[in-house]
Each structure stands twice: as C-alpha cells, then as structure tokens.
Motif scaffolding. Structure first.
Motif, PDB file in Angstrom:
ATOM      1  N   GLY A   1    -116.663 -18.650 -38.814  1.00  0.00           N
ATOM      2  CA  GLY A   1    -117.176 -18.087 -37.568  1.00  0.00           C
ATOM      3  C   GLY A   1    -116.710 -18.856 -36.357  1.00  0.00           C
ATOM      4  O   GLY A   1    -115.737 -19.603 -36.397  1.00  0.00           O
ATOM      5  N   ALA A   2    -117.439 -18.679 -35.256  1.00  0.00           N
ATOM      6  CA  ALA A   2    -117.069 -19.332 -33.999  1.00  0.00           C
ATOM      7  C   ALA A   2    -117.448 -20.819 -34.036  1.00  0.00           C
ATOM      8  O   ALA A   2    -118.430 -21.177 -34.676  1.00  0.00           O
ATOM      9  N   PRO A   3    -116.680 -21.685 -33.329  1.00  0.00           N
ATOM     10  CA  PRO A   3    -115.431 -21.363 -32.642  1.00  0.00           C
ATOM     11  C   PRO A   3    -114.323 -21.056 -33.642  1.00  0.00           C
ATOM     12  O   PRO A   3    -114.333 -21.558 -34.764  1.00  0.00           O
ATOM     13  N   LYS A   4    -113.361 -20.252 -33.219  1.00  0.00           N
ATOM     14  CA  LYS A   4    -112.356 -19.698 -34.126  1.00  0.00           C
ATOM     15  C   LYS A   4    -110.975 -20.262 -33.784  1.00  0.00           C
ATOM     16  O   LYS A   4    -110.435 -20.014 -32.713  1.00  0.00           O
ATOM     17  N   PHE A   5    -110.433 -21.025 -34.718  1.00  0.00           N
ATOM     18  CA  PHE A   5    -109.087 -21.566 -34.564  1.00  0.00           C
ATOM     19  C   PHE A   5    -108.093 -20.681 -35.333  1.00  0.00           C
ATOM     20  O   PHE A   5    -108.468 -20.032 -36.316  1.00  0.00           O
ATOM     21  N   PRO A   6    -106.817 -20.660 -34.922  1.00  0.00           N
ATOM     22  CA  PRO A   6    -105.867 -19.739 -35.557  1.00  0.00           C
ATOM     23  C   PRO A   6    -105.703 -19.919 -37.067  1.00  0.00           C
ATOM     24  O   PRO A   6    -105.483 -18.947 -37.781  1.00  0.00           O
ATOM     25  N   GLY A   7    -105.761 -21.153 -37.565  1.00  0.00           N
ATOM     26  CA  GLY A   7    -105.628 -21.353 -39.011  1.00  0.00           C
ATOM     27  C   GLY A   7    -104.282 -20.912 -39.551  1.00  0.00           C
ATOM     28  O   GLY A   7    -104.190 -20.315 -40.625  1.00  0.00           O
TER      29      GLY A   7
ATOM     30  N   ILE B   1    -107.539 -14.515 -26.937  1.00  0.00           N
ATOM     31  CA  ILE B   1    -106.866 -15.771 -27.275  1.00  0.00           C
ATOM     32  C   ILE B   1    -105.362 -15.649 -27.031  1.00  0.00           C
ATOM     33  O   ILE B   1    -104.670 -16.649 -26.829  1.00  0.00           O
ATOM     34  N   TYR B   2    -104.864 -14.414 -27.015  1.00  0.00           N
ATOM     35  CA  TYR B   2    -103.450 -14.154 -26.732  1.00  0.00           C
ATOM     36  C   TYR B   2    -103.329 -13.714 -25.280  1.00  0.00           C
ATOM     37  O   TYR B   2    -104.087 -12.859 -24.808  1.00  0.00           O
ATOM     38  N   ASP B   3    -102.399 -14.286 -24.554  1.00  0.00           N
ATOM     39  CA  ASP B   3    -102.188 -13.934 -23.151  1.00  0.00           C
ATOM     40  C   ASP B   3    -101.493 -12.579 -23.101  1.00  0.00           C
ATOM     41  O   ASP B   3    -100.294 -12.471 -23.343  1.00  0.00           O
ATOM     42  N   GLN B   4    -102.253 -11.532 -22.755  1.00  0.00           N
ATOM     43  CA  GLN B   4    -101.733 -10.172 -22.814  1.00  0.00           C
ATOM     44  C   GLN B   4    -100.647  -9.904 -21.774  1.00  0.00           C
ATOM     45  O   GLN B   4     -99.855  -8.974 -21.926  1.00  0.00           O
TER      46      GLN B   4
ATOM     47  N   ALA C   1    -103.828 -19.254 -26.671  1.00  0.00           N
ATOM     48  CA  ALA C   1    -104.718 -20.350 -26.299  1.00  0.00           C
ATOM     49  C   ALA C   1    -105.099 -21.132 -27.551  1.00  0.00           C
ATOM     50  O   ALA C   1    -104.868 -20.691 -28.677  1.00  0.00           O
ATOM     51  N   ARG C   2    -105.707 -22.295 -27.340  1.00  0.00           N
ATOM     52  CA  ARG C   2    -105.956 -23.220 -28.450  1.00  0.00           C
ATOM     53  C   ARG C   2    -106.939 -22.652 -29.471  1.00  0.00           C
ATOM     54  O   ARG C   2    -106.749 -22.794 -30.670  1.00  0.00           O
ATOM     55  N   TYR C   3    -108.010 -22.018 -29.011  1.00  0.00           N
ATOM     56  CA  TYR C   3    -108.965 -21.400 -29.929  1.00  0.00           C
ATOM     57  C   TYR C   3    -109.831 -20.427 -29.154  1.00  0.00           C
ATOM     58  O   TYR C   3    -109.806 -20.382 -27.921  1.00  0.00           O
ATOM     59  N   ALA C   4    -110.593 -19.607 -29.888  1.00  0.00           N
ATOM     60  CA  ALA C   4    -111.556 -18.692 -29.281  1.00  0.00           C
ATOM     61  C   ALA C   4    -112.956 -19.251 -29.458  1.00  0.00           C
ATOM     62  O   ALA C   4    -113.277 -19.833 -30.497  1.00  0.00           O
ATOM     63  N   THR C   5    -113.782 -19.076 -28.441  1.00  0.00           N
ATOM     64  CA  THR C   5    -115.150 -19.572 -28.523  1.00  0.00           C
ATOM     65  C   THR C   5    -116.076 -18.596 -29.238  1.00  0.00           C
ATOM     66  O   THR C   5    -117.210 -18.936 -29.564  1.00  0.00           O
TER      67      THR C   5
ATOM     68  N   VAL D   1    -112.952 -14.483 -26.225  1.00  0.00           N
ATOM     69  CA  VAL D   1    -113.091 -15.518 -25.188  1.00  0.00           C
ATOM     70  C   VAL D   1    -112.391 -16.792 -25.636  1.00  0.00           C
ATOM     71  O   VAL D   1    -112.874 -17.495 -26.527  1.00  0.00           O
ATOM     72  N   PRO D   2    -111.245 -17.093 -25.048  1.00  0.00           N
ATOM     73  CA  PRO D   2    -110.532 -18.313 -25.470  1.00  0.00           C
ATOM     74  C   PRO D   2    -111.059 -19.549 -24.762  1.00  0.00           C
ATOM     75  O   PRO D   2    -111.709 -19.457 -23.720  1.00  0.00           O
TER      76      PRO D   2
END
Length: 682
Positions: free
Chosen positions: A207-213, A248-251, A257-261, A267-268
């Motif tokens: 779950g959150a926070p969510k890193f790309p992994g 998390i991706y700059d559209q 971005a580093r991770y999503a909250t 929300v990155p």
C-alpha cells in the motif's frame, strides 16, 4: 558563512549560510572533537529532501539554536548521496533505536565516531511524542557530560549491533548440500511469496506510500519467461500502466517522481531522481520487448526526453535530482488550476480537462495533478471521437502546457554527477538504443561512458572517484559505483560489440575483487580497503531504491566468468549464491535483483554467438526478443579471442550458435529457428 562554502554538494551549499558552524565529513572535525572532548552531531540529508528544508528553516537558521549547537557540539553536515557509506552506518543506528529511519537523519557521536543516539526530524516545539530540537540538544549534552559511562556503553552496544547486522543476512544453510536447494520448486515458491504482496487493483507491491519497485517487476518478467505465468506478466502490465497513467508520471514532460503518497499513484512526492528514471527505462525496455505495446515505447522516449532536457550536463554526465519544492511549496511547479488550462488551451481545454481529471476544486489540496484515469480507446468512444483525433488533440495540448510551464520558477536542481547513478542511466540508454534502434540513444550511452572514464578515474589510475561537479571530484568510489559501471560497460558492449568495453569490465572486476571482497564470507564490502574514515566496514546487501552493489556484482561475475572463462570469478559467484538463497527465498521483494541471479542456477544463461557477414542485421532482429540474462557475442570475422567464439568458423552465411555452459547446439541460420531451440531449454 561556515566551512560548507568550500564544498560543491548542492545540499551542503544550501547550509553554507546557516549560523551553525558546520563541518563537512572531513578529518579536522574529528580532530577538534577529540581535542576538545565534545560530542559530534552528524546531520545527514540530501538536496531534494523536503523535511531537511523544513528543519533547516525552523532550527538551523535560528541564531539561538545555532549558538547552543556551536558551543556544545562539533557539527557535521553530510550529503547522503555523496557519502552513502556514512549514511548507511548511522541510519542503522537510528533504526536500532527507534525501529524506523528517514531524513534528515540526526545522529550524536562520541569523539571517535561511535553513535550513542540517532533520530530524524525534530520540530522547534514539542509535537506528539517528539521533543523539541532544543530540548533534545540539552538532553544529549547533559548525558554526555553527566552520564558518560552510560553513553559510552550505549555507543559500544550500538556499534556492535551495526557490526553484527551483516551476520543476520549470512545465516544461510551450510555445506555443499545447500547449493542444490535452488530448483524449479524454489523459484515457484519465491514467486508465490512475491505474489502475496501484489496490489491487484493499482499494481505494484503493498500500500501507500507506493514506490515503483522496478527490480521486483523485472523479476516477474523473468519468471514469466521461464514458467509462462500469465499472472506475473499481467501484474507487470497493470503496475506499469497505472504508473504511466498516474500522477507519479509527469504527463507533460515525461519522467517519474520518486514515489506516490497514495495507493493509486495519483499524488507523488514530486522530487525526481536520476536512478528511478534509469531503472524504470530499463524495465520499460523489457516490457516493450515482451509485449510490443506502443505505450511502453512512448514512456521510454518521453522519459529519456526528460533526461536529455533537464538532467544532462552540457559537458557530459547526468545530474542527480530535481527538488519536490519550488518557491518553497511542494509540487507547485507541476500542479494546475483549471482556469490556467482554459486560458492556454481555449476550445481544446474541455477535452483535455475531462481526460486528465482537471476540475475547479482540484484533485489534490485544491489543485490539479494531471493523470490519466481513463483508457484512451474507451474515452474516445464515449466522446464520439476517432482515437487518432483524440491522441492528436491531447498531444497539442500537452505541448502548449509544457511550454507554458517552462516559464514557472523551476524546482531546485542537484547538479552533482554521481558515478553509480550515471552508470545506471548509461545502461538505460544502451538498452533503449539496442531495442528501439535510436542512434541518438547510442551516442548518449557511448559518449557518457567515456565521460565517466575520463573524469572519474583517479590521478594514479588506481580506482575511481564517487562524485564530480564542475571539474572537482572527491571521495573514493564505493562498491555500487564499480558494480554499476561494470554493468554499464557490459550493456554498451552488447550495443556496440566492441571488445574494449569487455576488457575494461574485466579490469574493473579484478579491481573490485582485490579492494572490496571479504575473503571469509565471499561478499563485498561497501567501501574499499584503502578507505579509513569510518568506524567499520559494512556490506550493502538489500535491493532497496537501487539494486545492491553485491547483487549487481553477482550478476557481473556470472556473465564475465562465462565471457572470459574465469573460474575464480565463477567460484566467488557460486559462494555468493549459496550464502543468499535462504534469505532471498524468505524476502524476495527485498532481494529481487539477487533472485534474478538465483534463477540462473536453474536456467543456465543462454550463450548466443552470431557469426557471419550479416551478423549485425541478425542481431537487430534478435533484439526484438526478450531473453533475460542471455550472453550474446557477435563477430563478422574469425575470432578466437573469447571462449564463446573460439573454434567457430565464419562463412558468407550467418550462423547462430545457442550454447549453455559452453555446450553448443547445431548452428541455425535465422532467428525463428533459434527461438525454437530456446523454447526447448526451458
């Protein structure tokens, strides 16, 4: 100004005007601490760290707080990206004390460098269970002066705990029988363990926070290749699709971005790190090979476009990071008001806002983060539009908004050039060049590899530096630097097939074995033999934000032992595998890059030799296929230099040899026949 004015790290320079009498991590700080018998405060962070900025404003810029720190402590500021070895030791102290860690990391040391207390952020006034920073300082100096024996005992206990922490990882089955435990059943169990952590709604792990992994997802693609597990492939696609469509991706500008909250990737935490983007491009190249999906190709090109536009130094090399903040506000550079978009886009604003979830009230703290909650095909059907028309309209709108955004105050740039992270980016460029066939990516990979070799090599030719900025380089390179550099050399070899890159990889590998190997445990220390400014030598073992230096060296040794038929490297790799198999089986998401090498004990690497005058054309077709861990060599003329090519004749016709453990099948003349042979090896 304090002593940090003489440093080049953007993080240290941010603190150069503090009234705190900061030192960098240099011998004179410890000499003064010993001479005056004062405790040392080491404050560790990095330039894009939001809470580091907060604590600086609240405490380190406060004249009264600074005066107390200057009177009672020797104060050292550390950029964790310049000195990951320092951060590694004292972060472990913090985790031992509190069970958690983070940055800023504030650690209190005896004059000899042993830690006796550590914590993270402290507010200017008591908050929750946290004392104020001033109260903590008073408590620390009281204990140091009045309870010295207890402080000394605590420091010894903490230091011993850090020293022994590597041993927990090394508690593996002993004896030769342990080496045969890794089999198909082991890999299937490892996958099931990893699958328990799947977020089956939004992708990724947990779950959150969510890193790309990215390393875990790369392993899933490898598992799917060997075991034909649709669920593994589906989870990679779900994860990548949700990330690429998320905030998390700059559209507009590409890059992650580093991770999503949050769990849904909306929300990155807005900072962008070089290493994340390099690792995700590498993963996206794999995904593109497996699926051929255009959305992955687009994400690769957009992300590399971001790297070229915002993270590439004019003279060569890649910058480290972009801050989350601009004008002191997190995310301000990236978020939008609906009225702004309507002014810029005019008639096309309504369509854009509907697709990217833009509203008057916003989707985050009253503002709008651009993301794609809708599938393009379904959205175009719902709005009675042809799909190409929708895509063209959105593309025009993105370009207009990106141009408008470029006039905003930009986030801070950490412009130091780190050897290990640059090597990751070179590998990403090399892999993208090979699979997408883009000549520009090939130039970036080759030119920047030469830049690193020229600018990071130490004056005596013995080893490399870790960090470079504006002609100034410092700190001996760490295991990660060498391991990732060897990996980058191998990637550029697979792109160009120029033997010099293999020779350099072999040269560096011998250096790493000489300088970093723990002969007793056959794992590598994070620091070299010649480094002497730490209380102890640690081993980097976990695959965290980046793969561990040890896991990358393992993969390097496995490949190079085959390429050069080096039994000494093979033996080290086998011992490393034996040491880690028990732990990796229990915690695969924390050791995902190790897991990839463990799979090579069950499925020996594919050794592919392509010979003949049309060998390069054949290689281009071969690169369309996902062949994890394969070792590929090419020669258009007779070549007995390397074992895989030795004794294989070159004729006008292309010959493709598939081998494993140097045992080769009959050569075939086309890729289709080769793929049939490969299928039979699984």
């Amino acid at each position: 100004m304090n002593r940090l004015q003489h440093e080049t790290s953007p993080y240290l320079l941010q603190h150069a005007h503090n009234p705190v009498d900061w030192y960098a991590w240099k011998p004179e700080a410890f000499e003064r601490a010993r001479k005056e018998d004062k405790p040392i405060l080491v404050s560790i962070g990095y330039s894009t760290c939001h809470w580091c900025h907060v604590m600086e404003r609240e405490s380190f810029e406060n004249e009264a707080v600074a005066a107390f720190m200057n009177e009672h402590f020797i104060n050292i500021k550390v950029d964790r990206e310049e000195r990951p070895d320092v951060d590694q030791i004292y972060m472990e102290a913090c985790q031992a004390i509190s069970g958690s860690g983070g940055w800023p990391l504030n650690c209190f040391l005896l004059p000899d460098g042993r830690p006796f207390f550590a914590g993270t952020y402290y507010p200017p006034r008591p908050m929750g269970n946290r004392p104020s920073w001033s109260r903590l300082l008073e408590y620390m100096i009281h204990n140091f002066r009045e309870e010295r024996e207890k402080v000394e005992a605590q420091a010894e206990q903490l230091t011993d705990s850090i020293r022994r922490s590597d041993e927990l990882f090394l508690r593996a089955p002993q004896g030769k029988e342990a080496a045969v435990a890794v089999d198909r059943n082991y890999l299937q169990a490892l996958y099931r363990q990893m699958a328990q952590q799947f977020d089956r709604t939004y992708g990724g792990f947990g779950g959150a926070p969510k890193f790309p992994g990215s390393m875990g997802l790369k392993y899933l693609l490898r598992h799917h290749f060997y075991f034909d597990t649709p669920e593994a492939l589906q989870h990679v696609q779900l994860s990548l699709d949700k990330m690429i469509g998320g905030g998390i991706y700059d559209q507009l500008g590409g890059g992650f971005a580093r991770y999503a909250t949050d769990q849904a990737w909306l929300v990155p935490h807005f900072e962008k790190m070089l290493y994340d983007n390099a690792l995700l491009v590498d993963l996206l190249v794999d995904a593109y090979q497996v699926t051929g999906a255009e959305r992955y190709r687009r994400a690769i090109t957009e992300t590399l476009g971001f790297i070229q536009r915002e993270m590439t130094a004019p003279g060569g090399g890649f910058y480290s990071a972009l801050d989350a903040d601009s004008e002191g506000v997190e995310g301000k550079f990236y978020v939008w008001e609906k009225s702004e978009i309507e002014t810029i886009l005019g008639d096309e604003a309504a369509l854009f806002c509907a697709f990217y979830d833009v509203s008057e009230g916003g989707n985050w703290e009253g503002h709008n983060i651009l993301w794609r909650p809708y599938d393009e095909k379904a959205f175009s059907a719902r709005h009675n539009m042809a799909l190409p028309d929708l895509q063209e309209s959105l593309k025009r709108s993105r370009e207009l908004l990106l141009a408008a955004r470029s006039h905003r105050v930009r986030p801070g740039l950490d412009d130091k050039i780190i050897l290990s992270w640059n090597a990751l980016q070179i590998k990403a460029y090399a892999r993208a060049a090979a699979v997408l066939g883009e000549e520009q990516y090939k130039r970036e990979a080759v030119n920047n590899l030469h830049f690193l070799w020229e600018h990071f090599l130490q004056e005596d030719g013995e080893g490399f530096y870790h960090v470079y900025k504006e002609g100034h380089r410092q700190y001996d390179a760490f295991l990660d630097d060498y391991a990732f550099m060897i990996d980058a050399l191998l990637a550029v070899y697979r792109l160009t097939f120029e033997a010099e890159y293999l020779e350099k990889a072999a040269e560096l590998t011998d250096w790493v074995v000489t300088q970093f190997l723990d002969e007793e445990h056959k794992l590598f220390y994070f620091t070299s033999r010649k480094q002497s400014d730490l209380i102890l030598r640690r081993k980097d073992l976990y695959d965290s934000a980046t793969p561990s230096g040890n896991s990358v060296m393992l993969a390097n040794l496995l490949q190079l032992s085959i390429l050069f038929d080096r039994n000494d490297w093979r033996e080290i790799a086998e011992e490393m595998l034996r040491k880690v198999q028990d732990t990796v089986g229990k915690y695969p998401t924390s050791f995902a890059n190790w897991a990839a090498s463990l799979s090579a004990t069950v499925f020996p690497p594919l050794e592919i030799a392509v010979l003949g005058r049309e060998a390069e054309t054949t290689i281009r077709k071969l690169r369309e296929h996902y062949l994890p861990g394969s070792i590929i060599m090419l020669s258009e003329t007779q070549n007995d230099t390397f074992p895989l090519l030795r004794g294989k004749s070159v004729t006008d016709d292309t010959k493709i040899y598939l081998c494993q453990n140097y045992s080769c099948q009959l050569p075939v003349s086309n890729i289709e026949a080769l793929m049939t042979q490969i299928e039979k090896t699984k």
